[in-house]
Scaffold this active site. Structure first.
Site, PDB file in Angstrom:
ATOM      1  CG  LEU A  63      -1.833  -1.211   1.372  1.00 41.33           C
ATOM      2  CD1 LEU A  63      -2.754  -1.047   2.567  1.00 41.33           C
ATOM      3  CD2 LEU A  63      -2.653  -1.437   0.113  1.00 41.33           C
TER       4      LEU A  63
ATOM      5  CG  ASP B 231       3.814   3.254  -5.336  1.00 36.56           C
ATOM      6  OD1 ASP B 231       2.874   2.938  -6.076  1.00 36.56           O
ATOM      7  OD2 ASP B 231       4.720   2.468  -5.016  1.00 36.56           O
TER       8      ASP B 231
HETATM    9  C1  GLA Z   1       5.513  -0.606  -6.678  1.00 36.96           C
HETATM   10  C2  GLA Z   1       6.299   0.551  -7.288  1.00 36.96           C
HETATM   11  C3  GLA Z   1       5.446   1.301  -8.298  1.00 36.96           C
HETATM   12  C4  GLA Z   1       4.827   0.348  -9.317  1.00 36.96           C
HETATM   13  C5  GLA Z   1       4.163  -0.837  -8.628  1.00 36.96           C
HETATM   14  C6  GLA Z   1       3.692  -1.882  -9.614  1.00 36.96           C
HETATM   15  O1  GLA Z   1       4.458  -0.142  -5.921  1.00 36.96           O
HETATM   16  O2  GLA Z   1       6.752   1.427  -6.293  1.00 36.96           O
HETATM   17  O3  GLA Z   1       6.218   2.308  -8.922  1.00 36.96           O
HETATM   18  O4  GLA Z   1       5.769  -0.063 -10.259  1.00 36.96           O
HETATM   19  O5  GLA Z   1       5.036  -1.469  -7.706  1.00 36.96           O
HETATM   20  O6  GLA Z   1       2.694  -1.353 -10.418  1.00 36.96           O
END
Ligand code: GLA
Length: 388
Positions: A129, A176
């Site tokens: 998360l 994120d």
């Molecule tokens: C992690 C990374 C994101 C993204 C996701 C997969 O959360 O931090 O940048 O690549 O995995 O979608």
């Protein structure tokens, strides 16, 4: 997160109060591992945050205390070596987020002075998360406000991402940090990771609930994640031999990738094909969502899980098990969420089946793995802010 606990701890450790900031974790409805391939993602911020209290201390030292880990760390602004070494183990590794954000800001010509800080949060660590991104964004936002540095939210997102790249060692995309900083209550963000332009899409799946189930299998993104990044780059390199204009998998169609199948190593081919398909799934799912066509949306969510599990190789037995449980309760859609290798599934469940699903899926999981999974109903919330 209980702000009073942060305040009380700050008072005990450092005295007179500072300002308090919060930055949320995120969900992603669909579009996984597309961000570092310059594709689209569809995240939203959630009602779980990292919270920090911060105040300049008039020295050149940054002193930080983690409420959850009951650990302290410190460094001197501008010290050449990071305060802890990643290879020396994970103990106190969280201080690297502070050091990294400060260094990234200094690289951009800003002056930051010593500060005291206490932080904590209710985003489960290693649960997919984005607790790390939330912390980076909270630190960046707090320093930007405290020292009037003049960064906008785009730059703060980039600073968070580069902290991961340069100090934590994960070559992550920008999803994120972007979701944490730009979140809007009741909306998901359709982000174009190449141009960083975005649309906000109202998210109100009438008659359905969105719920996360945490496998409690902890994921720490690292080698395997960076391996996927490299495999995608190898896919791009192969396509470039025929189509030199191509910059990322975003520019590649299935047909173009098929043209270079013979010269692309099989695993890079498989990973790259997933990314192209995942990006297309997202575009279809997003259009369906806008029209209230949840059925199509849900089918794409299942498709995403299948691809992540079989082609991209980032799921695990426990995640697959929970998705199968959701199928039994006719979930509209369900899939693993985030980087993978553990963490949570995201489930779209009809109101009337919600209680039975949660009760039975968690019981079945517990029976199978002897682990109690945690359940988090999701509320899509606002992004990073000063809260007190
Ligand atoms: C992690 C990374 C994101 C993204 C996701 C997969 O959360 O931090 O940048 O690549 O995995 O979608």
């Amino acid at each position: 997160m209980n702000i009073a606990v942060i305040r009380e701890t700050f008072n005990k450790q450092f005295g007179a109060p500072g300002a308090v900031f919060a930055s949320p974790g995120r969900v992603n409805l669909i579009g996984e591992h597309t961000d570092y391939n310059m594709g689209f993602v569809l995240p939203g911020a959630i009602d779980k945050c990292m919270v920090l209290e911060l105040k300049p201390n008039g020295t050149n030292k940054c002193r930080v205390h983690s409420v959850d880990m009951k650990q302290s760390g410190e460094f001197v602004i501008g010290q050449a070596e990071p305060p802890v070494s990643l290879s020396a183990g994970k103990e106190n590794a969280w201080i690297l987020f502070f050091y990294g954000v400060v260094e990234e800001m200094r690289k951009r010509g800003k002056t930051i002075e010593g500060f005291d800080c206490v932080f904590g949060g209710d985003i489960p660590l290693g649960g997919g998360l984005s607790s790390s991104a939330a912390l980076e964004c909270a630190i960046g936002f707090a320093l930007n406000e405290t020292y009037a540095l003049g960064f906008d939210r785009y730059e703060l997102a980039r600073i968070g991402q580069l902290t991961e790249h340069n100090y934590v060692g994960v070559k992550c995309g920008i999803m994120d940090q972007f979701a944490s900083l730009f979140g809007q209550a009741g909306h998901v963000i359709k982000l174009d990771c190449r141009s960083l332009t975005f649309d906000v899409v109202p998210f109100d799946p009438k008659g359905y609930r969105v719920v996360l189930i945490n496998t409690m299998v902890k994921h720490a993104l690292g080698t395997e994640y960076n391996e996927r990044v490299a495999q995608c780059a190898a896919g791009v390199a192969a396509v470039k031999t025929k189509h030199p204009e191509v910059q990322s998998l975003r520019d590649v169609t299935e047909a173009m990738l098929n043209e270079v199948k013979a010269i692309c190593d099989p695993l890079s081919f498989q990973r790259s094909m997933f990314v192209i398909q995942e990006n297309n799934r997202l575009l279809t799912a997003c259009e369906a969502l806008k029209k209230g066509d949840y059925k199509t949306f849900g089918a794409k969510v299942y498709g995403s899980h299948e691809g992540l599990s079989k082609d991209y190789g980032v799921s695990c037995e426990e995640l697959d098990f929970l998705v199968e449980q959701a199928v039994k309760y006719d979930a509209l859609g369900a899939r693993m969420m985030g980087g993978g290798f553990g963490g949570c599934t995201i489930n779209f469940i009809e109101e009337g089946k919600y209680e039975a699903f949660i009760g039975n899926a968690t019981a079945a999981y517990e029976k199978q793995y002897r682990i109690t999974p945690l359940v988090y109903p999701v509320v899509i919330s606002n992004g990073t802010a000063r809260v007190e």
